[in-house]
Design an enzyme around this catalytic site. Structure first.
Site, mmCIF file in Angstrom:
data_model
loop_
_atom_site.group_PDB
_atom_site.id
_atom_site.type_symbol
_atom_site.label_atom_id
_atom_site.label_comp_id
_atom_site.label_asym_id
_atom_site.label_seq_id
_atom_site.Cartn_x
_atom_site.Cartn_y
_atom_site.Cartn_z
ATOM 1 N N GLN A 1 -11.718 1.797 0.204
ATOM 2 C CA GLN A 1 -11.558 3.060 0.928
ATOM 3 C C GLN A 1 -12.484 4.129 0.342
ATOM 4 O O GLN A 1 -13.175 4.832 1.086
ATOM 5 C CB GLN A 1 -10.101 3.516 0.842
ATOM 6 N N CYS B 1 3.611 9.707 5.024
ATOM 7 C CA CYS B 1 3.398 8.854 3.854
ATOM 8 C C CYS B 1 4.774 8.386 3.404
ATOM 9 O O CYS B 1 5.671 9.211 3.192
ATOM 10 C CB CYS B 1 2.703 9.641 2.750
ATOM 11 N N THR B 2 4.951 7.080 3.275
ATOM 12 C CA THR B 2 6.265 6.548 2.909
ATOM 13 C C THR B 2 6.800 7.183 1.640
ATOM 14 O O THR B 2 7.983 7.545 1.547
ATOM 15 C CB THR B 2 6.195 5.018 2.712
ATOM 16 N N GLU B 3 5.922 7.334 0.657
ATOM 17 C CA GLU B 3 6.378 7.847 -0.634
ATOM 18 C C GLU B 3 6.935 9.262 -0.530
ATOM 19 O O GLU B 3 7.821 9.645 -1.300
ATOM 20 C CB GLU B 3 5.234 7.794 -1.649
ATOM 21 N N THR C 1 1.866 1.437 5.929
ATOM 22 C CA THR C 1 0.892 2.398 5.419
ATOM 23 C C THR C 1 0.550 3.364 6.536
ATOM 24 O O THR C 1 0.634 3.009 7.706
ATOM 25 C CB THR C 1 -0.384 1.676 4.955
ATOM 26 N N MET D 1 0.830 -1.217 0.000
ATOM 27 C CA MET D 1 0.000 0.000 0.000
ATOM 28 C C MET D 1 0.866 1.270 0.000
ATOM 29 O O MET D 1 0.909 1.996 0.987
ATOM 30 C CB MET D 1 -0.898 -0.019 1.246
#
Length: 236
Positions: free
Chosen positions: A59, A203-205, A90, A17
């Site tokens: 979602q 957010c990881t990104e 996530t 995710m």
């Protein structure tokens, strides 16, 4: 060396995710073990990767019971495969963290608690949170951080869609663009002007896009902190 290996716990991940996020978790966990133990050491981990498209549709439809079912099933699989602790790779889907935690018997390392702890360790009182439009627009993650005694700011709503597009239109596909970095850094600077003493990259990104060198305000990268907390437990 063998005795040390026996004491290393296995880290369980529920990922996918996006897969870019899971890739970052996998890389950082292995780099962290190599750095801490040296030699040919790598991380003991179990990964269950779900379909991001499926969960995103659930979602959007606000079918949170179904989201919880998918992620809880994945978590139980991770536990059955021998994981000693559980992380969800996530932020947005921490919306159902309580249900996922209740589905397993192993310790659940909640991202919000980890990040709040890092902010408190720097004696901060007011922090900003930047992430997906969903994470910024809902209370679940902000409230978890605020429960540790922190005030949490988010960007003005007019910035939410632009940040969301950078995440979903670019970063989850591996596109890291200088123009987008400037956009996010500009939002962070506005939050600094509003009184934030640090900014949480929720957010990881976003960690692929913004680094501490890009901002004068302290940056708290959620994934990096999550990984460090897991390694602290695994190698204790």
């Amino acid at each position: 060396m063998c005795d040390r290996l026996v004491r290393v716990l296995s880290i369980g991940l529920v990922g996918g995710m996006s897969w870019e996020s899971s890739l970052e978790y996998y890389k950082l966990l292995n780099q962290g073990v190599e750095s801490r133990l040296g030699g040919l050491h790598s991380s003991r981990l179990v990964l269950s990767s779900v379909d991001f498209a499926e969960l995103t549709e659930l979602q959007r439809a606000e079918r949170w019971d179904d989201v919880a079912t998918v992620l809880a099933d994945a978590a139980r699989g991770v536990q059955a495969a021998g994981a000693d602790m559980l992380l969800m790779c996530t932020t947005s889907f921490h919306m159902v963290a309580d249900q996922v935690e209740a589905a397993v018997d192993i310790p659940f390392v909640h991202l919000g608690d980890v990040v709040a702890g890092a902010c408190k360790a720097r004696n901060l009182e007011k922090v900003a949170l930047v992430g997906t439009a969903f994470t910024m627009g809902r209370d679940f993650f902000r409230d978890r951080i605020a429960s540790h005694g922190l005030e949490v700011l988010i960007p003005d709503e007019r910035h939410h869609e632009a940040i969301n597009q950078i995440i979903y239109g670019e970063l989850v596909h591996g596109k890291v663009l200088d123009a987008s970095r400037k956009t996010v850094v500009s939002v962070i600077e506005d939050l600094w002007d509003a009184g934030a003493q640090g900014v949480i990259l929720g957010c990881t990104e976003l960690e692929l896009l913004v680094k501490q060198a890009d901002s004068e305000i302290p940056v708290f990268p959620c994934t990096t902190l999550h990984v460090e907390a897991a390694l602290d437990r695994a190698l204790a």
